[in-house]
Design an enzyme around this catalytic site. Structure first.
Site, PDB file in Angstrom:
ATOM      1  N   GLU A 220      40.682  58.721  45.147  1.00  0.00           N
ATOM      2  CA  GLU A 220      39.563  58.021  44.524  1.00  0.00           C
ATOM      3  C   GLU A 220      39.709  58.257  43.040  1.00  0.00           C
ATOM      4  OE1 GLU A 220      37.423  55.865  46.843  1.00  0.00           O
ATOM      5  OE2 GLU A 220      36.618  56.301  44.853  1.00  0.00           O
ATOM      6  N   CYS A 254      32.029  57.534  38.710  1.00  0.00           N
ATOM      7  CA  CYS A 254      33.187  56.632  38.722  1.00  0.00           C
ATOM      8  C   CYS A 254      32.763  55.182  38.905  1.00  0.00           C
ATOM      9  CB  CYS A 254      34.165  57.046  39.808  1.00  0.00           C
ATOM     10  SG  CYS A 254      33.388  57.298  41.402  1.00  0.00           S
TER      11      CYS A 254
END
Lengths: 488, 519
Positions: A220, A254
């Protein structure tokens, strides 16, 4: 900081921890679904029983208001716990596979089995959810886990390190703390799956280390998530949800929106709306607001400051920092060009650049010319507009009239594409990564007499009819299709 | 022997570029288009079956039946399944109803990754290329295919025929050896799939890591077969030999060694002998039902292993390296540290390893890397379960060998050093796609429920979160001692309170959120 912090795991301990965890996995105790559910529930109580301590630790590490901790770390984890706890039986049951008369007597089945011993390396920005979420997925899959929390949030890491052995099986789930040297040592060892959440640069290092051991990986990574504004949309809504997405957790998520593509003629309207929202959010100013957080470290503050100082856009509000307080003001910059320093890397801070564009076509062009992000956000009430953007772009998430919260929806798998990563960190898809499908069948002897006897040598010409029977009919040729429908 | 035309380095780059541009053009978005391409894969095979059979005989000495059973049937099955299921696989899925999130219509949908690379091995040059290609196309990708240079006739034919059936911009065949493969691996792909051995698997993984390319690896395994003395030994013998000798033992799922109680070894050898004679009444070298090894180098490798064994050869044992012939061979009394128990044989040699009992058999298996498959021959469910539950593998198959790869709906994949990911069925489709999630959050949701998230935060923040997350599972040890406080979702709470205002919002007049109004 000189010398290794005492909280860091000694390097020669790391090998032993790896071994112990593997032995624990091999003991087979995680085969029991009851065991797994028990451990998953316990993860919930790690947090529930100690919420105040986590809030305190997050405040020390990230300068966070309690609500950000509650929203991102607690809520996210509780939601994942419920999902895994409620579904682990269903997901781990053996299932009949396929419905094919030829093979049915063999009872083909599939079953999700654990991969074995996993390594999970979460980031600093959402230190509880991004550790506990994958942890419960791994537990549901029947795995043992070594967790390496980020050294950039030492108070949270310390708290987790203290609590995990108190609540969970001490040998199956172990903690390793440290920085580069300790992480490097961990990556030298053999794991059955590695999940890494963090920067693209380190993601590469993890993938390269995993390659040596043929270890499957989930990454990720970052992304520069764009927002596209339809000038006909509800500007107040767009401003409110975009700005919220940029300042929550002080811009360190994020999934935060990283820049806004706004029609040239609409920029000023949008700016006014954002200013209004800013004042609504922080009536006494952000620095004094108890609802506004801080940046994780001084180094990061300086990095963000460098970006803001270097911009050729116009700062509408904000722009100031206070390094000793790790404070960066919520900042809005308009008239930002594509080659501006604010567009060159992930800001990962509460700075929102506005990039004026001619029209939606130009916005789409710009998005397509850049690396594929974790998310694309579009504010519009027009389905045609939404589809135009989403169908001509690629991203992990395609979100309309909202930012960030998709990661909290139970059952929606969160994952990137291209440089934003691969694999999933939430949902059943995450569970699927932490398991492998073991297929099984049991072929009775009599099957050879009435069906599969022809396969043995010596092969006979008349076997061809059996082979034909095994092959399904082919779909129509494309040309046959068109002539059949009369369209040529 | 066919000379394989290698693709030039410039062309390799050009194909990569062309495939990328073709993908970006959006051509593959149409499901109808994808279905047409998938159908064409089937016709590519069907229209040219005789030519494929000829190529496979030249490359592998295969009898047409082995082609049909092991490759053609599998490809037709993949094509048929993808064609039928693609609408289901590619449609948007709603998540299960969730009272808190349903107004946002959360969904997820499989989207293509982009340009895929598929590297196929020599042993199933068609199935291990066209099978994954079918999934890649179903997922909407462009693809570059790299068949093995060790099967020159088949690879040459692929390069000739594929462009006649499939879109020329999206799908390309690259042929070549090490330099060409190295070039291919330097380029950036959106998903790479490699089927082959662990050594090259590591090289592929390292190359993929540089580009952060997701990967599927289908590698080898030393698949054990455990025999229960109480089993129907004739059935076990013929299915074991069939599994080991088909394709001259060059199947990643072949049984690589047999574990049998020492006192039963003689009986098993007798049964093997009988089956062997029935398979090859005139001897295997003269039989047209026995294939050849792919290259003289591999034949020499297998012969070296045979020459070095400490076991006793009871059937076969001959080799004619120049003709790529290694006889179907059974070796008994093979010790656990024998050369035949080291690396994967990948040839028609079956070692029998006598053990004391099933516990020792399990210990032998556990001491080695996880294989692709574990085979157990027994009609006793408890015996089967004991072996399967104490071991780990991609497949756990009873009273059969190899065939699991041909069962529609059974995904083929490894674990540990035997690889990761899957190369057939829906799971393969999923690897070539990524799930893109979506939601659309109406404005009124903030008025009625999610408004609490905006600063300035209020003290009752925690209460809202509680409604959002629901109750924790009961603490272990406290059965359901925790009074289940019915946490109605935010919606029910607010619906009761703000029903009328919600209705107003829904009618289309989006709330003008004026500071500091909150629900």
């Amino acid at each position: 900081m000189s010398g290794r912090p005492s909280s860091y795991t000694p390097l020669d301990e790391i090998y032993k921890i790896h071994e112990r965890t593997r032995q624990a996995y091999r003991s087979g105790r995680a085969k029991s679904i009851a065991f797994r559910k028990q451990q998953i529930a316990q993860v919930g109580y790690i947090i529930k029983d100690n919420e105040d301590r986590f809030i305190e630790a997050s405040k020390r590490d990230l300068g966070r208001p309690p609500q950000d901790t509650i929203f991102f770390d607690f809520a996210g984890t509780y939601i994942d716990i419920k999902l895994m706890y409620d579904n682990v039986e269903k997901w781990t049951k053996p299932r009949r596979a396929g419905c094919n008369l030829n093979f049915a007597p063999m009872g083909p089945r599939v079953k999700a089995e654990p991969k074995g011993t996993l390594l999970i390396i979460p980031p600093f920005n959402v230190p509880v959810f991004m550790l506990m979420g994958p942890l419960v997925g791994a537990i549901a899959g029947g795995n043992a886990v070594v967790l390496k929390p980020s050294e950039k949030c030492p108070a949270c890491a310390e708290l987790i390190t203290e609590l995990v052995p108190k609540y969970l099986d001490r040998d199956m789930f172990q903690m390793v703390n440290g920085g580069v040297a300790e992480t490097t040592r961990l990556l030298e060892l053999q794991w059955d799956h590695i999940l890494f959440i963090g920067s693209t640069r380190v993601g590469r290092i993890v993938a390269e280390a995993a390659a040596k051991h043929l270890t499957p990986v989930t990454l990720e990574l970052g992304g520069k998530n764009p927002v596209v504004i339809d000038p006909r949309s509800d500007v107040h809504l767009a401003a409110k949800r975009t700005f919220w997405g940029r300042v929550v957790n002080t811009g360190q998520v994020c999934l935060c929106p990283e820049y806004v593509l706004v029609p040239k003629d609409f920029q000023d309207t949008f700016v006014e709306a954002v200013k209004e929202i800013h004042n609504f959010f922080f009536p006494e100013g952000p620095k004094r607001s108890s609802s506004y957080g801080r940046i994780v470290s001084e180094a990061q503050v300086l990095r963000i400051k460098r970006l803001v100082d270097g911009t050729r856009g116009t700062i509408v509000f904000g722009g100031d920092v206070d390094v000793s307080e790790r404070y960066v003001a919520p900042t809005l910059v308009k008239d930002v060009g594509l080659d501006d320093v604010l567009m060159s890397e992930e800001i990962f801070g509460p700075v929102l650049p506005l990039v004026p564009v001619q029209d939606v076509e130009e916005a789409i062009e710009i998005i397509r010319s850049r690396e594929r992000p974790l998310a694309i956000y579009v504010f519009s009430q027009d389905k045609v507009f939404l589809n135009q953007v989403f169908e001509n772009t690629e991203s992990g998430a395609a979100i309309a009239n909202e930012t960030v919260i998709s990661a909290g929806v139970p059952g929606l798998p969160m994952g990137g594409i291209g440089p934003s990563g691969y694999g999933y960190t939430t949902g059943k898809e995450m569970f699927d990564q932490f398991t492998h499908i073991r297929v099984s069948l049991n072929n009775p002897s009599w099957v050879d007499k009435i069906g599969f006897g022809f396969r043995y040598p010596p092969y006979k010409k008349e076997n061809e009819k059996f082979l034909r029977a095994l092959s399904p009919a082919l779909p129509p040729r494309p040309t046959e299709k068109t002539s059949a429908t009369g369209n040529s | 022997m066919t000379t394989l035309t290698y693709t030039s380095i410039e062309d390799i780059e050009k194909f990569h570029e062309t495939a990328r541009r073709a993908f970006d053009s959006g051509k593959t978005q149409s499901i109808e288009f994808r279905k047409d391409q998938i159908a064409q894969i089937g016709w590519l095979l069907r229209d040219n079956e005789d030519r494929w059979r000829e190529a496979l005989r030249a490359d592998l000495g295969r009898h047409p039946q082995e082609n049909d059973l092991l490759e053609f049937v599998s490809i037709y099955t993949e094509v048929n399944m993808a064609y039928k299921e693609i609408e289901k696989w590619t449609k948007a899925h709603s998540i299960g109803f969730s009272v808190n999130w349903f107004p946002m219509h959360p969904k997820y949908k499989a989207e293509p990754k982009g340009v895929a690379l598929i590297i196929a091995p020599f042993n199933f040059p068609l199935f291990l290329l066209l099978g994954p290609l079918t999934s890649a196309i179903a997922a909407g990708n462009a693809a570059v295919l790299k068949p093995s240079e060790q099967t020159p006739a088949t690879s040459q034919l692929l390069a000739e025929l594929l462009p006649k059936y499939l879109d020329n911009e999206l799908y390309h065949v690259v042929n070549g050896g090490v330099p060409e493969t190295t070039k291919v691996l330097e380029l950036k792909w959106d998903h790479s799939m490699y089927t082959g051995n662990g050594r090259v698997g590591r090289i592929v993984a390292a190359a993929a890591a540089k580009h952060l390319t997701p990967l599927t690896l289908e590698l080898g395994g030393k698949n054990p077969a455990v025999v229960d003395p109480k089993v129907d030994v004739k059935m076990a013998a013929r299915r074991l030999l069939w599994g080991r000798f088909s394709n001259a033992g060059q199947i990643c799922l072949c049984p690589e060694y047999v574990l049998v109680p020492a006192e039963f070894q003689d009986t098993l050898v007798e049964a093997f002998t009988e089956a062997y004679q029935r398979f090859y009444p005139e001897g295997p070298e003269k039989s047209d039902s026995f294939s050849r090894i792919v290259t003289t180098a591999h034949a020499a490798r297998i012969k070296r292993m045979l020459d070095g064994t400490k076991g006793k050869i009871v059937l076969g044992g001959q080799a004619d390296v120049d003709n790529r012939y290694v006889a179907p061979t059974v070796v008994r009394d093979v010790p656990v540290d024998d050369v035949l128990m080291g690396e994967e044989i990948f040839g028609p040699v079956l070692p029998i390893v006598p053990v004391k009992d099933v516990d020792e058999a399990i210990a032998v298996i556990r001491a080695k890397d996880h294989p692709l498959a574990v085979y157990v021959f027994s009609t006793d469910k408890k015996f089967q379960d004991k072996v399967f539950k104490s071991t780990k593998s991609g497949a756990a198959v009873a009273n059969e060998t190899v065939i699991s790869a041909g069962v529609p709906g059974l995904p083929v994949g490894g674990v540990g050093p035997s690889g990761y990911g899957y190369y057939s069925g829906k799971q393969c489709f999923e690897q070539f796609s990524h799930y893109r999630v979506s939601l659309d959050n109406p404005g009124w949701v903030d008025t009625v429920a999610f408004g609490f998230r905006f600063p300035p935060y209020k003290p009752d923040y925690k209460k809202h979160i509680g409604s959002l997350t629901g109750a924790l599972p009961p603490r272990p040890g406290q059965k359901s001692a925790m009074k289940v406080v019915k946490r109605w979702g935010l919606w029910v709470v607010f619906a009761l309170v703000g029903a009328s205002s919600a209705l107003l919002m829904k009618s289309g007049r989006f709330a003008q959120l004026k500071a500091p109004a909150q629900a």
